[in-house]
Motif scaffolding. Sequence first.
Motif, PDB file in Angstrom:
ATOM      1  N   ALA A 187      14.484  10.663  -0.664  1.00  0.00           N
ATOM      2  CA  ALA A 187      13.457   9.837  -1.309  1.00  0.00           C
ATOM      3  C   ALA A 187      12.335  10.687  -1.886  1.00  0.00           C
ATOM      4  N   THR A 188      11.875  11.686  -1.148  1.00  0.00           N
ATOM      5  CA  THR A 188      10.715  12.461  -1.597  1.00  0.00           C
ATOM      6  C   THR A 188      11.028  13.375  -2.768  1.00  0.00           C
ATOM      7  N   ARG A 189      12.298  13.488  -3.122  1.00  0.00           N
ATOM      8  CA  ARG A 189      12.670  14.205  -4.343  1.00  0.00           C
ATOM      9  C   ARG A 189      12.808  13.283  -5.538  1.00  0.00           C
ATOM     10  N   ARG A 190      12.541  11.977  -5.318  1.00  0.00           N
ATOM     11  CA  ARG A 190      12.719  11.015  -6.393  1.00  0.00           C
ATOM     12  C   ARG A 190      11.399  10.543  -7.002  1.00  0.00           C
ATOM     13  N   PHE A 191      10.245  11.059  -6.510  1.00  0.00           N
ATOM     14  CA  PHE A 191       8.960  10.641  -7.075  1.00  0.00           C
ATOM     15  C   PHE A 191       7.936  11.742  -6.855  1.00  0.00           C
ATOM     16  N   ASN A 192       6.758  11.530  -7.402  1.00  0.00           N
ATOM     17  CA  ASN A 192       5.674  12.511  -7.326  1.00  0.00           C
ATOM     18  C   ASN A 192       4.986  12.387  -5.961  1.00  0.00           C
ATOM     19  N   TRP A 193       5.567  13.028  -4.966  1.00  0.00           N
ATOM     20  CA  TRP A 193       5.136  12.898  -3.569  1.00  0.00           C
ATOM     21  C   TRP A 193       3.949  13.794  -3.273  1.00  0.00           C
ATOM     22  N   SER A 194       2.964  13.258  -2.546  1.00  0.00           N
ATOM     23  CA  SER A 194       1.759  14.014  -2.207  1.00  0.00           C
ATOM     24  C   SER A 194       1.950  14.952  -1.026  1.00  0.00           C
ATOM     25  N   GLY A 195       3.061  14.818  -0.311  1.00  0.00           N
ATOM     26  CA  GLY A 195       3.271  15.614   0.892  1.00  0.00           C
ATOM     27  C   GLY A 195       2.925  14.889   2.174  1.00  0.00           C
ATOM     28  N   ARG A 196       2.354  13.684   2.061  1.00  0.00           N
ATOM     29  CA  ARG A 196       1.986  12.893   3.241  1.00  0.00           C
ATOM     30  C   ARG A 196       3.020  11.797   3.489  1.00  0.00           C
ATOM     31  N   THR A 197       3.358  11.609   4.780  1.00  0.00           N
ATOM     32  CA  THR A 197       4.245  10.527   5.192  1.00  0.00           C
ATOM     33  C   THR A 197       3.605   9.764   6.340  1.00  0.00           C
ATOM     34  N   TYR A 198       3.669   8.430   6.266  1.00  0.00           N
ATOM     35  CA  TYR A 198       3.207   7.561   7.348  1.00  0.00           C
ATOM     36  C   TYR A 198       4.393   6.713   7.804  1.00  0.00           C
ATOM     37  N   ALA A 199       4.297   6.200   9.035  1.00  0.00           N
ATOM     38  CA  ALA A 199       5.378   5.387   9.588  1.00  0.00           C
ATOM     39  C   ALA A 199       4.855   4.012   9.958  1.00  0.00           C
ATOM     40  N   LEU A 200       5.675   2.997   9.694  1.00  0.00           N
ATOM     41  CA  LEU A 200       5.370   1.613  10.068  1.00  0.00           C
ATOM     42  C   LEU A 200       6.581   1.053  10.797  1.00  0.00           C
ATOM     43  N   GLY A 201       6.401   0.672  12.077  1.00  0.00           N
ATOM     44  CA  GLY A 201       7.506   0.163  12.870  1.00  0.00           C
ATOM     45  C   GLY A 201       7.309  -1.287  13.267  1.00  0.00           C
ATOM     46  N   LEU A 202       8.337  -2.097  13.037  1.00  0.00           N
ATOM     47  CA  LEU A 202       8.311  -3.510  13.394  1.00  0.00           C
ATOM     48  C   LEU A 202       9.230  -3.728  14.589  1.00  0.00           C
ATOM     49  N   SER A 203       8.682  -4.238  15.701  1.00  0.00           N
ATOM     50  CA  SER A 203       9.464  -4.543  16.892  1.00  0.00           C
ATOM     51  C   SER A 203      10.248  -3.307  17.346  1.00  0.00           C
ATOM     52  N   MET A 204      11.582  -3.360  17.375  1.00  0.00           N
ATOM     53  CA  MET A 204      12.391  -2.203  17.768  1.00  0.00           C
ATOM     54  C   MET A 204      12.057  -0.975  16.940  1.00  0.00           C
ATOM     55  N   GLY A 205      11.674  -1.185  15.685  1.00  0.00           N
ATOM     56  CA  GLY A 205      11.343  -0.071  14.804  1.00  0.00           C
ATOM     57  C   GLY A 205      10.168   0.755  15.268  1.00  0.00           C
ATOM     58  N   GLY A 206       9.377   0.229  16.209  1.00  0.00           N
ATOM     59  CA  GLY A 206       8.276   1.009  16.748  1.00  0.00           C
ATOM     60  C   GLY A 206       8.745   2.275  17.436  1.00  0.00           C
TER      61      GLY A 206
END
Length: 321
Positions: free
Chosen positions: A157-176
Amino acid sequence: MKVSVLCLSLITLALTGPAASAAASAAGQTTPRGSALLGTMPPAPNRPAVPATPPRTTTETMPGAWARPGEWVPVGGAHASYLQVPAGCPERACALVVVSHPRAQSAERLRDSPQAGTLVAALLRANYAVLLSGDGGPATWGSPGALSTVGVAHATATRRFNWSGRTYALGLSMGGLMSLRSALPGSPYPVSGVALIDAWADLDRAWGSDLTRRAEIDAAYRLGTRPLPDLNPLVRVMAAPPMPLFVVNSLDDTTVKASLNTDRLLGRAQQGVSEFIPLTGPHLGGNRFSPAVAQRLVGFFDRLAALPLPEAGSQAGAERP
């Protein structure tokens, strides 16, 4: 009982700095029932100046290689993930939010969900790219093997757009569990902050809560026995430095008990940027996906934009999954 918990929580949240962390850690399962921004750092404007992204290879800069704003682009393998980039991203580098789905769901379900769409739309408007993660399957429970699969999707994914170098995570229920594990040493990519909505944080509690969950966790982790503490994201978070956390949960949630999961993270939340929001109602109720919550989620990521970008390899120190 709820009244006494509320009183204790308001006292806990009235503390500041190291005293607050010490009190929350000592309480173990203290419930942060009062909505609060932990610390005093003021919100920062979104999207400050960012360093130039590394040059793209010839293949990556070919016409059609970059994702077009407003469209979901499939990335990943058998359990596909989906990327969408905001309209402003081609001209201005943007951060990526990796969204991990609830149990028995998928990236496709999130993509087609009006409730999740409220959060996604707010993130895109604020110039955040969104990766709806397949998480390696519908019931992987944040396993190290599944995180490796997410790592491949993230790299793609990060090779498909102008990425700033920052990644955040969002987890829902089990995804936490996946979101927390991705922010720990050994992750295939650095995570600068974690948002959790009605989320599992304690793998051991999930394993012991239900025979069906136990069987899924055994299969995902290839264990056949109770997970050892070093596989539990909650145990590892408790031993790690404080991290930026955005937590939404409810005492009414009987599926994932807040007091046994995300409320226990209060003492490990980084001061100045972290936020705990108590709501009412059942597990993953509609009020978790309101425009008001969406804007506060954006505000959390905006505050993190003012923090230094983690150095490459800062999450090293543990064997990669």
